[in-house]
Design a protein around this motif. Structure first.
Motif, PDB file in Angstrom:
ATOM      1  N   ALA A  97     -17.969  20.232  24.857  1.00 42.69           N
ATOM      2  CA  ALA A  97     -16.675  20.536  24.219  1.00 42.69           C
ATOM      3  C   ALA A  97     -15.558  19.434  24.705  1.00 42.69           C
ATOM      4  N   ALA A  98     -14.755  19.256  23.788  1.00 41.85           N
ATOM      5  CA  ALA A  98     -13.787  18.178  23.979  1.00 41.85           C
ATOM      6  C   ALA A  98     -13.010  18.309  25.044  1.00 41.85           C
ATOM      7  N   ASP A  99     -12.715  17.220  25.781  1.00 40.84           N
ATOM      8  CA  ASP A  99     -11.766  17.652  27.083  1.00 40.84           C
ATOM      9  C   ASP A  99     -10.332  17.492  26.652  1.00 40.84           C
ATOM     10  N   THR A 100      -9.846  18.463  25.812  1.00 36.69           N
ATOM     11  CA  THR A 100      -8.417  18.661  25.560  1.00 36.69           C
ATOM     12  C   THR A 100      -7.927  19.898  25.797  1.00 36.69           C
ATOM     13  N   LYS A 101      -6.490  20.262  25.788  1.00 31.90           N
ATOM     14  CA  LYS A 101      -5.732  21.291  26.090  1.00 31.90           C
ATOM     15  C   LYS A 101      -6.378  22.393  24.912  1.00 31.90           C
ATOM     16  N   GLU A 102      -6.395  21.990  23.761  1.00 34.76           N
ATOM     17  CA  GLU A 102      -6.860  22.826  22.829  1.00 34.76           C
ATOM     18  C   GLU A 102      -8.175  23.524  22.935  1.00 34.76           C
ATOM     19  N   ALA A 103      -9.008  22.539  23.233  1.00 30.60           N
ATOM     20  CA  ALA A 103     -10.380  23.206  23.568  1.00 30.60           C
ATOM     21  C   ALA A 103     -10.262  24.184  24.908  1.00 30.60           C
ATOM     22  N   GLU A 104      -9.693  23.760  25.699  1.00 27.78           N
ATOM     23  CA  GLU A 104      -9.682  24.766  26.941  1.00 27.78           C
ATOM     24  C   GLU A 104      -8.946  25.911  26.574  1.00 27.78           C
ATOM     25  N   TYR A 105      -7.864  25.902  25.804  1.00 27.38           N
ATOM     26  CA  TYR A 105      -7.248  27.302  25.316  1.00 27.38           C
ATOM     27  C   TYR A 105      -8.190  28.020  24.152  1.00 27.38           C
ATOM     28  N   ILE A 106      -8.994  27.508  23.398  1.00 26.06           N
ATOM     29  CA  ILE A 106      -9.989  28.182  22.869  1.00 26.06           C
ATOM     30  C   ILE A 106     -10.916  28.734  23.667  1.00 26.06           C
ATOM     31  N   LYS A 107     -11.350  28.201  24.821  1.00 23.58           N
ATOM     32  CA  LYS A 107     -12.365  28.731  25.458  1.00 23.58           C
ATOM     33  C   LYS A 107     -11.820  29.804  26.337  1.00 23.58           C
ATOM     34  N   LYS A 108     -10.712  29.813  26.904  1.00 25.92           N
ATOM     35  CA  LYS A 108      -9.929  30.951  27.492  1.00 25.92           C
ATOM     36  C   LYS A 108     -10.042  32.200  26.656  1.00 25.92           C
ATOM     37  N   ILE A 109      -9.349  31.732  25.139  1.00 25.83           N
ATOM     38  CA  ILE A 109      -9.487  33.003  24.193  1.00 25.83           C
ATOM     39  C   ILE A 109     -10.869  33.595  24.027  1.00 25.83           C
ATOM     40  N   ILE A 110     -11.710  32.929  23.937  1.00 21.35           N
ATOM     41  CA  ILE A 110     -12.928  33.522  23.806  1.00 21.35           C
ATOM     42  C   ILE A 110     -13.317  34.494  25.104  1.00 21.35           C
ATOM     43  N   GLU A 111     -13.187  33.803  26.176  1.00 27.75           N
ATOM     44  CA  GLU A 111     -13.445  34.567  27.341  1.00 27.75           C
ATOM     45  C   GLU A 111     -12.840  35.653  27.245  1.00 27.75           C
ATOM     46  N   LYS A 112     -11.491  35.586  27.293  1.00 29.79           N
ATOM     47  CA  LYS A 112     -10.282  36.740  27.465  1.00 29.79           C
ATOM     48  C   LYS A 112     -10.906  37.857  26.165  1.00 29.79           C
ATOM     49  N   THR A 113     -11.336  37.430  25.053  1.00 32.33           N
ATOM     50  CA  THR A 113     -11.471  38.365  23.913  1.00 32.33           C
ATOM     51  C   THR A 113     -12.869  39.275  24.378  1.00 32.33           C
ATOM     52  N   LEU A 114     -13.754  38.560  25.086  1.00 30.67           N
ATOM     53  CA  LEU A 114     -15.167  39.041  25.386  1.00 30.67           C
ATOM     54  C   LEU A 114     -15.040  39.952  26.747  1.00 30.67           C
ATOM     55  N   ASN A 115     -13.932  39.768  27.589  1.00 29.21           N
ATOM     56  CA  ASN A 115     -13.728  40.374  28.623  1.00 29.21           C
ATOM     57  C   ASN A 115     -14.725  40.064  29.722  1.00 29.21           C
ATOM     58  N   PHE A 116     -15.097  38.648  29.460  1.00 32.73           N
ATOM     59  CA  PHE A 116     -16.224  38.196  30.659  1.00 32.73           C
ATOM     60  C   PHE A 116     -15.673  38.508  32.085  1.00 32.73           C
ATOM     61  N   THR A 117     -16.246  38.783  32.983  1.00 35.57           N
ATOM     62  CA  THR A 117     -15.676  39.389  34.184  1.00 35.57           C
ATOM     63  C   THR A 117     -15.609  38.186  35.346  1.00 35.57           C
ATOM     64  N   ASP A 118     -16.268  36.947  34.913  1.00 32.80           N
ATOM     65  CA  ASP A 118     -16.200  36.016  35.749  1.00 32.80           C
ATOM     66  C   ASP A 118     -15.405  34.695  35.472  1.00 32.80           C
ATOM     67  N   ILE A 119     -14.204  35.179  34.883  1.00 37.49           N
ATOM     68  CA  ILE A 119     -13.251  34.255  34.290  1.00 37.49           C
ATOM     69  C   ILE A 119     -12.092  33.786  35.385  1.00 37.49           C
ATOM     70  N   GLU A 120     -12.017  32.614  35.643  1.00 38.43           N
ATOM     71  CA  GLU A 120     -10.861  32.365  36.606  1.00 38.43           C
ATOM     72  C   GLU A 120      -9.380  32.258  35.821  1.00 38.43           C
ATOM     73  N   GLU A 121      -8.525  32.596  36.643  1.00 38.53           N
ATOM     74  CA  GLU A 121      -7.218  32.648  36.037  1.00 38.53           C
ATOM     75  C   GLU A 121      -6.596  31.242  36.074  1.00 38.53           C
TER      76      GLU A 121
END
Length: 121
Positions: A97-121
């Motif tokens: 994944a690209a090292d950009t803020k946008e890519a990081e935001y998209i990753k977090k959205i995916i993880e939050k949406t899927l309710n992954f339990t090992d997500i760091e805030e």
């Protein structure tokens, strides 16, 4: 300064920066194109995978249980939109994944949406 006269005056002034950004349709077209690329569940899975590891097409294909040509097609689309980058080592090309803020935001959205339990805030 824009002189837009709104049909209804609700007593609140719309900030100038909102009007300026709203008028730049190209920026919104870019966001729409990124969302369009992520409108496919395989690309979402692929992007999420590459936001966690850097990998070659053959290994990505095995992890995703997809053919190499199918993975390559999805990677090409993600790369065209700046969500994925490559690194060549000899004959092997590695994707991540690209090292950009946008890519990081998209990753977090995916993880939050899927309710992954090992997500760091």
């Amino acid at each position: 300064m824009n002189n837009i006269k709104l049909p209804h005056d609700h007593g609140e002034k719309i900030e100038e920066y909102i009007i300026e950004r709203l008028e730049n349709k190209d920026h919104f077209d870019l966001v729409a194109e990124i969302f369009k690329q992520l409108g496919d569940s395989n690309r979402i899975r692929l992007f999420w995978l590459l936001s966690n590891v850097e990998e070659c097409v053959i290994n990505i294909s095995a992890l995703m249980r997809m053919s190499s040509p199918a993975v390559s097609h999805h990677l090409r689309l993600l790369k065209t939109n700046g969500l994925v980058t490559t690194r060549r080592l000899g004959k092997e090309v590695y994707y991540k994944a690209a090292d950009t803020k946008e890519a990081e935001y998209i990753k977090k959205i995916i993880e939050k949406t899927l309710n992954f339990t090992d997500i760091e805030e």
